[in-house]
Design a protein around this motif. Structure first.
Motif, PDB file in Angstrom:
ATOM      1  N   GLN A  86       0.844  -1.199   0.000  1.00 27.78           N
ATOM      2  CA  GLN A  86       0.000   0.000   0.000  1.00 27.78           C
ATOM      3  C   GLN A  86       0.881   1.253   0.000  1.00 27.78           C
ATOM      4  O   GLN A  86       0.629   2.209  -0.740  1.00 27.78           O
ATOM      5  CB  GLN A  86      -0.898  -0.027   1.232  1.00 27.78           C
ATOM      6  CG  GLN A  86      -2.002   0.969   1.239  1.00 27.78           C
ATOM      7  CD  GLN A  86      -2.911   0.752   2.451  1.00 27.78           C
ATOM      8  OE1 GLN A  86      -2.456   0.377   3.530  1.00 27.78           O
ATOM      9  NE2 GLN A  86      -4.189   0.975   2.266  1.00 27.78           N
ATOM     10  N   HIS A  87       1.938   1.241   0.796  1.00 23.09           N
ATOM     11  CA  HIS A  87       2.867   2.365   0.863  1.00 23.09           C
ATOM     12  C   HIS A  87       3.578   2.564  -0.475  1.00 23.09           C
ATOM     13  O   HIS A  87       3.713   3.677  -0.974  1.00 23.09           O
ATOM     14  CB  HIS A  87       3.891   2.115   1.977  1.00 23.09           C
ATOM     15  CG  HIS A  87       4.797   3.257   2.230  1.00 23.09           C
ATOM     16  ND1 HIS A  87       5.945   3.466   1.519  1.00 23.09           N
ATOM     17  CD2 HIS A  87       4.716   4.264   3.122  1.00 23.09           C
ATOM     18  CE1 HIS A  87       6.545   4.544   1.956  1.00 23.09           C
ATOM     19  NE2 HIS A  87       5.817   5.049   2.944  1.00 23.09           N
ATOM     20  N   ARG A  88       4.038   1.456  -1.062  1.00 22.60           N
ATOM     21  CA  ARG A  88       4.745   1.525  -2.349  1.00 22.60           C
ATOM     22  C   ARG A  88       3.826   2.057  -3.449  1.00 22.60           C
ATOM     23  O   ARG A  88       4.210   2.931  -4.225  1.00 22.60           O
ATOM     24  CB  ARG A  88       5.275   0.147  -2.736  1.00 22.60           C
ATOM     25  CG  ARG A  88       6.102   0.166  -4.022  1.00 22.60           C
ATOM     26  CD  ARG A  88       6.637  -1.213  -4.343  1.00 22.60           C
ATOM     27  NE  ARG A  88       5.600  -2.200  -4.537  1.00 22.60           N
ATOM     28  CZ  ARG A  88       4.935  -2.376  -5.687  1.00 22.60           C
ATOM     29  NH1 ARG A  88       5.207  -1.628  -6.720  1.00 22.60           N
ATOM     30  NH2 ARG A  88       4.005  -3.303  -5.787  1.00 22.60           N
ATOM     31  N   ARG A  89       2.594   1.561  -3.508  1.00 25.00           N
ATOM     32  CA  ARG A  89       1.658   2.023  -4.542  1.00 25.00           C
ATOM     33  C   ARG A  89       1.322   3.508  -4.354  1.00 25.00           C
ATOM     34  O   ARG A  89       1.168   4.234  -5.328  1.00 25.00           O
ATOM     35  CB  ARG A  89       0.390   1.185  -4.523  1.00 25.00           C
ATOM     36  CG  ARG A  89       0.559  -0.171  -5.189  1.00 25.00           C
ATOM     37  CD  ARG A  89      -0.779  -0.866  -5.409  1.00 25.00           C
ATOM     38  NE  ARG A  89      -1.521  -1.082  -4.177  1.00 25.00           N
ATOM     39  CZ  ARG A  89      -1.425  -2.155  -3.410  1.00 25.00           C
ATOM     40  NH1 ARG A  89      -0.608  -3.131  -3.747  1.00 25.00           N
ATOM     41  NH2 ARG A  89      -2.138  -2.279  -2.317  1.00 25.00           N
ATOM     42  N   GLY A  90       1.215   3.950  -3.100  1.00 24.51           N
ATOM     43  CA  GLY A  90       0.936   5.360  -2.841  1.00 24.51           C
ATOM     44  C   GLY A  90       2.053   6.253  -3.338  1.00 24.51           C
ATOM     45  O   GLY A  90       1.813   7.304  -3.934  1.00 24.51           O
TER      46      GLY A  90
END
Length: 79
Positions: free
Chosen positions: A37-41
Motif C-alpha cells: 500500500q505504501h509503495r503504490r501510494g
C-alpha cells in the motif's frame, strides 16, 4: 535507526526489509499489505518508495549496517 518507546532500549535497528513467504498462512500477512500500500501510494505520486523500493521482497539494506557506528560517534553509548 529509529528512536523507540520500548522501555528497555533507546533505538531499534534492522537492515532487512520485506519477507519471504514460507507458509500458506503468510497470505494473511498484514505487513505485506501495508508495504505494498505504501509503495503504490508513492508510485501514484510519481515517486519511488524509499521504505519499500522492492515491494515486500526480502531486501538486505547494506547501507544501514553503518548506522550503529554513526550513532555511537554522534550520541555515545545507548541501550
Amino acid at each position: 535507526m529509529n528512536e523507540t518507546g520500548i522501555a528497555w532500549t533507546d533505538y531499534t535497528w534492522g537492515f532487512f526489509s520485506g519477507c519471504k513467504k514460507v507458509d500458506e498462512l503468510c497470505r494473511f500477512c498484514y505487513a505485506e499489505h501495508l508495504s505494498e500500500q505504501h509503495r503504490r501510494g508513492a508510485e501514484a505520486k510519481g515517486e519511488p518508495s524509499a521504505a519499500f523500493p522492492h515491494g515486500f521482497d526480502l531486501t538486505i539494506r547494506t547501507h544501514k549496517l553503518r548506522e550503529p557506528a554513526t550513532l555511537l560517534k554522534s550520541r555515545g553509548p545507548s541501550l
